[in-house]
Structures are given as C-alpha cells and as structure tokens.
Write a protein that holds these residues in place. Structure first.
Motif, mmCIF file in Angstrom:
data_model
loop_
_atom_site.group_PDB
_atom_site.id
_atom_site.type_symbol
_atom_site.label_atom_id
_atom_site.label_comp_id
_atom_site.label_asym_id
_atom_site.label_seq_id
_atom_site.Cartn_x
_atom_site.Cartn_y
_atom_site.Cartn_z
ATOM 1 N N ALA A 179 0.838 -1.206 0.000
ATOM 2 C CA ALA A 179 0.000 0.000 0.000
ATOM 3 C C ALA A 179 0.871 1.253 0.000
ATOM 4 C CB ALA A 179 -0.932 -0.008 1.219
ATOM 5 N N ALA A 180 2.004 1.199 0.707
ATOM 6 C CA ALA A 180 2.924 2.340 0.724
ATOM 7 C C ALA A 180 3.459 2.609 -0.673
ATOM 8 C CB ALA A 180 4.082 2.062 1.693
ATOM 9 N N THR B 117 -1.191 -7.758 -2.724
ATOM 10 C CA THR B 117 -1.171 -6.706 -3.741
ATOM 11 C C THR B 117 -2.569 -6.151 -3.978
ATOM 12 O OG1 THR B 117 0.744 -7.671 -4.869
ATOM 13 C CG2 THR B 117 -0.636 -6.177 -6.154
ATOM 14 N N MET B 118 -3.537 -7.059 -4.120
ATOM 15 C CA MET B 118 -4.908 -6.629 -4.367
ATOM 16 C C MET B 118 -5.483 -5.859 -3.174
ATOM 17 S SD MET B 118 -5.914 -7.375 -7.447
ATOM 18 C CE MET B 118 -4.265 -6.796 -7.869
ATOM 19 N N VAL C 214 -5.523 1.801 -1.366
ATOM 20 C CA VAL C 214 -5.153 3.052 -2.028
ATOM 21 C C VAL C 214 -6.302 3.563 -2.895
ATOM 22 C CG1 VAL C 214 -3.585 4.078 -3.726
ATOM 23 C CG2 VAL C 214 -2.686 2.559 -1.954
ATOM 24 N N GLY C 215 -7.000 2.646 -3.561
ATOM 25 C CA GLY C 215 -8.138 3.035 -4.400
ATOM 26 C C GLY C 215 -9.252 3.681 -3.592
ATOM 27 N N TYR C 216 -9.553 3.117 -2.433
ATOM 28 C CA TYR C 216 -10.596 3.693 -1.594
ATOM 29 C C TYR C 216 -10.183 5.079 -1.086
ATOM 30 C CZ TYR C 216 -13.186 -0.721 -1.462
ATOM 31 O OH TYR C 216 -13.911 -1.837 -1.801
ATOM 32 N N SER D 101 -2.562 8.322 5.173
ATOM 33 C CA SER D 101 -2.166 7.449 4.067
ATOM 34 C C SER D 101 -2.601 6.014 4.325
ATOM 35 C CB SER D 101 -0.646 7.501 3.874
ATOM 36 O OG SER D 101 0.018 6.851 4.925
ATOM 37 N N ALA D 102 -2.887 5.295 3.253
ATOM 38 C CA ALA D 102 -3.315 3.904 3.365
ATOM 39 C C ALA D 102 -2.240 3.056 4.030
ATOM 40 C CB ALA D 102 -3.654 3.347 1.984
ATOM 41 N N ALA D 103 -0.965 3.363 3.758
ATOM 42 C CA ALA D 103 0.132 2.582 4.333
ATOM 43 C C ALA D 103 0.137 2.687 5.854
ATOM 44 C CB ALA D 103 1.461 3.071 3.774
#
Length: 300
Positions: free
Chosen positions: A109-110, A168-169, A175-177, A252-254
């Motif tokens: 995600a990072a 990965t998905m 990140v998409g959300y 951030s998602a990460a």
C-alpha cells in the motif's frame, strides 16, 4: 491521540468480530456465501450511514465525479479479487505461508500510494511496517509445521505467489478507496467515507450476486436461512469498513494498514481468553513485535 488512530483501532476490533461471525457462517454455507454476506447484508447499513450524516447531521451530499467512479470500481473489484485469492490459497497444504505473505499489504500500500497518489511515507513509518510485518509472520507460522526458514525458502512457491498477489490486491483496494474518498473533495471525511462505502458495497453486492447465480445458486437459499447472523455480519462489517474509509481519508493507506495489524493482537487475545488455546514463544514474540511496530508508528 489523533482521530485516525482511534478510528483504525476500533475498525480493527470490529473486523476481528466480523471474522469470528463469518467463521460461524462457514458451518451453514459455503465460502462464497460467507463472503457475500459481508457485502450484501452491509448495504442497508451503508445507506443508513449516509442518511444519518445527510438528514441527521445536515452534511451535504458530495457530487461523485469520473475519478471517483474509476477509483471506487478499481478498489471494489480488487478487494473481491483479494478475497478470492485467499480462498484459493486455503486449498493448498501450506496455506499458512501464503497467509503470511498476504500480510505484506501495508508495504505494498505504501508503494502504490506513492505511485498513484504521491503519498510520502517517512522512514519511521517504513520501520514500523517492517517490525510489525515480522511479528505477523511469526504469529502466522507459530502453530504450524512451517518454520520461518521454510517461509523464506518458499518465496517462489505457488502458495507464496497467491499470498503476495492477495496482498497486492488488498494494497490496491486500500489506495483506491483513499483516492475515491479524496476525489469527492468534501464536505468532510465522514461523508466522503460513507459515500465511498455505499458505492463500493453496492458494486460488490451486484458482482457477487451475479457470480452466485451463475456458479453457486444453492448458496442463495443457505444465505436466506441464516439471515439473522448474516445481518449481524453485515452490520459489523459495514461499520468496520466505514471506519477504514474514514481513517484512510485522513491518513495514508500505508499508515492505516500498518496500524491495522493490531487486529492480529485482538485475534490472538480471542484465541487465548475465549477459546483457552495454548500460547507458544513465537506467538508471544510476534505480539511484542506488532506492538513495537505500532509504538514506532505512533511516535514518528
């Protein structure tokens, strides 16, 4: 303490409860049905979140744009793909290895956040992700015949590939959300997250319904028979997702996914306190490392 931290911890706790409930559902329906209920039965609650924010609190509804629909579609489909990869992985003998590799989600995600959104991740956050990841791996292999050496040797195995692909998905979905929610531009992180959740869960429900009609029509009857527990899964799952989306709108998602590893602590606690399962040294070491990673994350 920052708002996104409190929201993330609460979402991780709720996700642990949802997982326990879904395991119960596996006794009365197949994997496809147990996966569907988190989406399908979450729709009414996602609608309720938006309605409460709009009608109860008076927040204006944002106007979705092309970027929003693009990212929410990518994220929703990626999340379904991630779940499907995990399910496929369970059919393999050494699925524990794949599960451990799927937990590389925060690191991935990072990377995706940097590529697609320009999210910058500090050295401290990277260190926190690495420390927590080692802890997760230790807990993942603690109760199986798979040791850490086998985990490293299995880098090129099919199970590891499935686990990495699942991670990965999940990373793409996170990140998409975040991208979808940010693209709305307002009025605030709660409404942006609620609208993103509603759009995603409607799409996922439609896709899963079509899939079940074509590939597993018998599941629909089993789902109807277990509607009470399914509704509870929908409530808890939708609330947890609402929390994830709010947190990823703020941070951030990460970072959110790194802190979300606290779910492993909740799962571990349930195993020990509720099911009275034995604790070994690897599990204790894994928990210590996850906590250490979270402390590092909160201090940077």
């Amino acid at each position: 303490m920052e708002t996104w931290v409190l929201i993330t911890v609460a979402a991780a706790f709720l996700q642990n409860i949802r997982s326990v409930l879904q395991k119960h559902l596996k006794g009365v329906m197949g994997t496809t049905g147990a996966t569907f209920v988190r989406f399908g039965f979450g729709v009414p609650f996602a609608i309720a979140f938006v309605a409460f924010l709009a009608l109860g609190l008076g927040y204006p509804l944002p106007r979705p744009n092309g970027g929003f629909f693009f990212w929410v579609t990518i994220a929703a489909l990626a999340q379904i793909a991630a779940q499907a990869l995990l399910i496929q992985m369970f059919g393999y003998r050494n699925f524990t290895v794949g599960t451990a590799y799927s937990r590389t989600e925060p690191a991935q995600a990072a990377l995706f956040g940097l590529i697609f959104l320009g999210d910058r991740v500090s050295g401290g956050t990277i260190a926190a992700i690495a420390i927590s990841l080692v802890g997760v791996v230790l807990i993942s292999v603690a109760r199986s015949a798979t040791g850490t050496a086998s985990l490293l040797r299995s880098v090129f195995s099919r199970t590891a590939a499935l686990g990495l692909a699942s991670g990965t998905m999940f990373g793409v979905a996170a990140v998409g959300y975040r991208a979808a929610s940010l693209s709305l531009g307002g009025p605030n992180f709660m409404m942006q997250a609620a609208v993103t959740l509603l759009a995603a869960i409607l799409l996922q429900t439609a896709v899963m319904l079509v899939w079940m009609r074509l590939r597993a029509p018998d599941e629909l009857a089993r789902i109807r028979a277990a509607w009470r527990i399914s509704a509870l899964v929908g409530l808890v799952g939708a609330t947890a997702s609402f929390g994830w989306f709010m947190a990823m709108t703020l941070q951030s998602a990460a970072a959110v996914k790194a802190l979300a590893q606290v779910e492993m602590i909740f799962t571990f606690g349930s195993s020990v306190l509720v099911f009275r399962e034995h604790v070994n040294r690897l599990e204790i070491a894994g928990c210590v490392l996850i906590v250490a990673g979270i402390v590092v994350l909160l201090l940077v």
